[in-house]
Design a protein around this motif. Structure first.
Motif, mmCIF file in Angstrom:
data_model
loop_
_atom_site.group_PDB
_atom_site.id
_atom_site.type_symbol
_atom_site.label_atom_id
_atom_site.label_comp_id
_atom_site.label_asym_id
_atom_site.label_seq_id
_atom_site.Cartn_x
_atom_site.Cartn_y
_atom_site.Cartn_z
ATOM 1 N N VAL A 30 0.839 -1.205 0.000
ATOM 2 C CA VAL A 30 0.000 0.000 0.000
ATOM 3 C C VAL A 30 0.875 1.256 0.000
ATOM 4 O O VAL A 30 0.653 2.194 -0.782
ATOM 5 C CB VAL A 30 -0.949 0.003 1.209
ATOM 6 N N LEU A 31 1.876 1.286 0.878
ATOM 7 C CA LEU A 31 2.754 2.458 0.955
ATOM 8 C C LEU A 31 3.543 2.640 -0.346
ATOM 9 O O LEU A 31 3.766 3.769 -0.794
ATOM 10 C CB LEU A 31 3.702 2.321 2.146
ATOM 11 N N SER A 32 3.965 1.529 -0.948
ATOM 12 C CA SER A 32 4.706 1.598 -2.210
ATOM 13 C C SER A 32 3.822 2.147 -3.328
ATOM 14 O O SER A 32 4.260 2.978 -4.133
ATOM 15 C CB SER A 32 5.234 0.211 -2.581
ATOM 16 N N GLU A 33 2.560 1.689 -3.391
ATOM 17 C CA GLU A 33 1.641 2.188 -4.418
ATOM 18 C C GLU A 33 1.373 3.674 -4.226
ATOM 19 O O GLU A 33 1.301 4.439 -5.197
ATOM 20 C CB GLU A 33 0.328 1.394 -4.368
ATOM 21 N N ALA A 34 1.223 4.102 -2.973
ATOM 22 C CA ALA A 34 0.991 5.521 -2.699
ATOM 23 C C ALA A 34 2.196 6.357 -3.140
ATOM 24 O O ALA A 34 2.045 7.423 -3.767
ATOM 25 C CB ALA A 34 0.720 5.725 -1.212
ATOM 26 N N PHE A 80 -8.227 5.267 -5.870
ATOM 27 C CA PHE A 80 -7.429 4.087 -6.240
ATOM 28 C C PHE A 80 -7.535 3.059 -5.119
ATOM 29 O O PHE A 80 -7.447 3.408 -3.938
ATOM 30 C CB PHE A 80 -5.970 4.471 -6.458
ATOM 31 N N GLY A 81 -7.739 1.800 -5.468
ATOM 32 C CA GLY A 81 -7.902 0.740 -4.471
ATOM 33 C C GLY A 81 -6.686 -0.163 -4.385
ATOM 34 O O GLY A 81 -6.132 -0.575 -5.407
ATOM 35 N N CYS A 82 -6.260 -0.455 -3.152
ATOM 36 C CA CYS A 82 -5.182 -1.418 -2.901
ATOM 37 C C CYS A 82 -5.768 -2.580 -2.126
ATOM 38 O O CYS A 82 -6.306 -2.390 -1.026
ATOM 39 C CB CYS A 82 -4.056 -0.776 -2.097
ATOM 40 N N TYR A 83 -5.640 -3.781 -2.664
ATOM 41 C CA TYR A 83 -6.294 -4.954 -2.086
ATOM 42 C C TYR A 83 -5.301 -6.089 -1.873
ATOM 43 O O TYR A 83 -4.276 -6.179 -2.559
ATOM 44 C CB TYR A 83 -7.419 -5.435 -3.006
ATOM 45 N N VAL A 84 -5.633 -6.966 -0.942
ATOM 46 C CA VAL A 84 -4.860 -8.194 -0.796
ATOM 47 C C VAL A 84 -5.043 -9.029 -2.056
ATOM 48 O O VAL A 84 -4.102 -9.630 -2.570
ATOM 49 C CB VAL A 84 -5.290 -8.974 0.459
ATOM 50 N N GLY A 85 -6.270 -9.071 -2.566
ATOM 51 C CA GLY A 85 -6.541 -9.813 -3.788
ATOM 52 C C GLY A 85 -7.880 -9.423 -4.373
ATOM 53 O O GLY A 85 -8.769 -8.948 -3.660
ATOM 54 N N LEU A 86 -8.026 -9.590 -5.693
ATOM 55 C CA LEU A 86 -9.283 -9.307 -6.387
ATOM 56 C C LEU A 86 -9.623 -10.490 -7.283
ATOM 57 O O LEU A 86 -8.799 -10.918 -8.097
ATOM 58 C CB LEU A 86 -9.158 -8.034 -7.236
#
Length: 690
Positions: free
Chosen positions: A301-305, A477-483
């Motif tokens: 999450v922090l990396s994507e941000a 923007f969504g950050c997920y464990v899995g989709l």
């Protein structure tokens, strides 16, 4: 009592402080080994200290290669330098000679950088070394006039070792003899006469304490010194499955195998045994399966941000609770200036108001989530008393006692919604207005991009937040464990959503692992509070109203989660100490599943029972407390084998349900193995395969 981790037994029992004090009382000089005796490390092997040193060196720009490569180079540098000095008749190499090899091999640019690497290694030792409590108590409480010396086989200079000892509470006067300084070692036996000569005493006056049966016992006794063996528990080697894992994962497993942790764990097991605290012991073991996944997801999450230049991150309750806690610890170094929020939201509080005009969808959601309950509970989601709902049903000529579940009852719920459309939409409109008030005051609706961090699996909350707030898909923007693959739609796609382990079904291999037990990660991504039911207005302020979970399961769930939270955060904080904030960009998904894969797909019977002791929340109302696994009785296998197989396949932990439902002689197998063999058997028996 069921445990998830096998606990090792000590090969011998180390003497306590009282016994040690009596053993050393009559000797003028007390001599003590340092590493694994006076000091124990938070990592299992010295090589793992080099792994942490390599991570720190790269983070500081001293090296460009991976921490794992640094470890191999450091080991080879010591071997090479040692071979050279042994040819010269010396027993030990110095730390300066080791890092001199780095300069010779072109791994660093100049002598100053080589010296900095040596200092980073010392700083790492400071982070991972802790005093052996019993020994420190014994030697620090020695009689007045007794001389204390420390004798160590180590490439570190004596001054550095003294610094380590003093930091860890060895404060009274003592002297340190290092094999690096003397060029002689205990293992060769040549360091002992050197020490006796330097302190000016006879061998009979000295008692030496140490863990190594050769260097500290046999060699000391060969020179007439009384030796006291301080045995240590064996440390298992690094598992093969960890060889290619991320640095953080390898260090965490090394930490778990370390002497310091084993001693602490043995003491903790003894305390729990005295108190009869088996549930807490199980929760501690369960937590160890979740730490790496929680850490890896938070780093993701922090990396994507950081990659997207977004400084507002909203961790969705309850799944975002522990990632939010972890992010607050790591973000100051990894995402400075980030605004981390905990957003009270849920499918009931956010998705239903956003989709209130799609009555068919709402009917399916209600019917599917109230499995086993009666039709008069259908309006629980809008806070309507069941007596009132029952009256509405009877007006429509419907049976309030009809059971819902697995799609059954969807048509009846839809009929109720259509028959009471005005009533339902009015109540939902109130809910939606309160939701918007909460989103405004939380800052979620402020202009600019924001990230929603949630476990997944379909991203419905992200979509509902867009719809409710009138936001464009590219603004959230969504950050997920899995989709899952069926998460793909107009408002949710690879342009505005990413999965950590898998995204929209890719990679399939990771998705298949999680699919066998997606509810198990949900157990880790939990919170000590209930789910958000709705928002209530108090003047101009909207307050989240949380579900009151059913007792007695609610108290047990909260207690178990408090232990899981405590243990996971403690491990991550310890890792941060070992790395000194030198985190990699992330933990790759394969590494993140290194602890979970077997648990999700092929758990043991003991693991299923242990996890089943932790109550689990289910249903859109998030008030019911259930067991995670409900085994299929043997008679159902006999009477309805295909229906039984389908039931296991639909369970939220089908790997665990399969294990719990198989009779004793049948070995453990994944659900896919079970399904394949069962269908083969059905065909052999001439049964149709449904």
């Amino acid at each position: 009592m069921f445990t998830l981790f096998k606990r090792g037994r000590p090969v011998a029992t180390a003497p306590g402080p009282g016994a040690l004090a009596s053993r050393i009382a009559n000797f003028p000089v007390v001599s003590c080994d340092v590493f694994d005796t006076a000091l124990v490390r938070l990592l299992a092997r010295p090589e793992d200290v080099h792994l942490a040193t390599g991570a720190r060196a790269r983070a500081r720009g001293l090296t460009t290669f991976a921490a794992a490569a640094f470890r191999e180079y450091r080991v080879e540098a010591e071997r090479s330098a040692r071979a050279e000095v042994e040819a010269e008749g010396r027993d030990e190499v110095t730390i300066a000679e080791i890092y001199g090899r780095f300069l010779q091999w072109g791994l660093v640019g100049d002598r100053g950088e080589a010296e900095q690497l040596a200092k980073i290694e010392l700083a790492t030792e400071h982070s991972v070394c802790r005093a052996a409590a019993a020994l420190r108590m014994a030697v620090m409480g020695r009689a007045a006039g007794q001389k204390l010396i420390f004798v160590s086989d180590s490439p570190l200079p004596g001054a550095w070792i003294e610094e380590l000892l003093r930091k860890n509470g060895y404060e009274r006067d003592f002297e340190v003899f290092s094999s690096a300084d003397a060029g002689l070692s205990k293992h060769s036996g040549r360091l002992f006469p050197f020490v006796l000569n330097r302190i000016g005493c006879t061998a009979r006056e000295v008692v030496h304490l140490g863990d190594n049966p050769i260097a500290d016992v046999a060699r000391a006794e060969a020179h007439g010194i009384t030796a006291v063996h301080i045995p240590q528990r064996g440390r298992p080697p690094e598992a093969d499955r960890l060889a290619g894992a991320s640095t953080a994962v390898r260090l965490l497993h090394s930490h778990r195998r370390s002497l310091a942790v084993q001693q602490s764990r043995q003491d903790s097991d003894g305390r729990h045994a005295e108190k009869g605290a088996a549930p807490e012991r199980d929760a501690i073991d369960i937590a160890r399966y979740g730490t790496i996944l929680l850490l890896g997801y938070t780093l993701f999450v922090l990396s994507e941000a950081r990659k997207r230049g977004i400084d507002r991150v909203y961790f969705v309750a309850r799944d975002g609770y522990l990632p939010w806690q972890i992010a607050q610890r790591l973000a100051p170094r990894l995402l400075p200036g980030a605004r981390l929020h905990y957003l009270y939201a849920s499918r009931r509080a956010v998705v239903l108001p956003a989709r209130m005009n799609d009555l068919a969808w709402v009917a399916g959601e209600i019917a599917g989530s109230l499995s086993g309950q009666t039709l008069d509970t259908a309006f629980d989601v809008i806070g309507t008393a069941r007596e009132q709902t029952a009256a509405m049903l009877r007006e429509l000529g419907m049976d309030p006692s009809m059971r819902l579940g697995q799609g059954a009852g969807q048509a009846e719920v839809l009929r109720l919604l259509e028959g009471q459309r005005a009533f339902f939409t009015a109540r939902m409109a109130e809910r939606r207005a309160a939701l918007l008030a909460y989103l405004r005051q939380s800052g979620f609706l402020e202009p600019g991009p924001r990230i929603v961090a949630d476990i997944g699996w379909r991203g419905s909350i992200q979509e509902a937040l867009q719809m409710s707030g009138g936001l464009r898909p590219d603004e959230v923007f969504g950050c997920y464990v899995g989709l899952w693959p069926n998460a793909l739609r107009e408002r949710l796609n690879p342009g505005n959503a990413a999965g950590y382990l898998f995204a929209f079904g890719h990679p399939r291999s990771a998705m298949d692992v999680v699919a066998d037990g997606y509810a198990v990660p949900e157990l880790f991504f939990s919170a000590p509070h209930g789910s958000t039911i709705q928002y209530e207005m108090a003047g101009e302020i909207a307050h989240p109203n949380l579900a009151v979970e059913q007792e007695p399961g609610a108290s047990s769930r909260r207690r178990a989660f408090e232990v899981i939270e405590r243990e996971c955060l403690a491990e991550i904080e310890m890792l941060d100490t070992i790395l000194d904030g030198a985190w990699e960009d992330g933990v790759d998904p394969c590494s993140a599943l290194v602890d979970l894969e077997q648990l999700l797909t092929r758990p043991t019977a003991e693991q299923v029972k242990a996890i089943n002791r932790v109550p689990f929340i289910s249903g859109i109302n998030a008030e019911r407390i259930t067991a995670l696994v409900n085994p299929v009785p043997l008679h159902e296998w006999v009477l309805w084998p295909q229906r039984t197989l389908r039931r296991i396949g639909r369970s939220p932990w089908r790997g665990g349900t399969a294990r719990a439902s198989l009779p004793w002689p049948i070995p453990s197998m994944t659900y896919r193995d079970l399904e394949h063999r069962a269908r083969w058997l059905f065909r052999r028996l001439g049964r149709s395969v449904g």
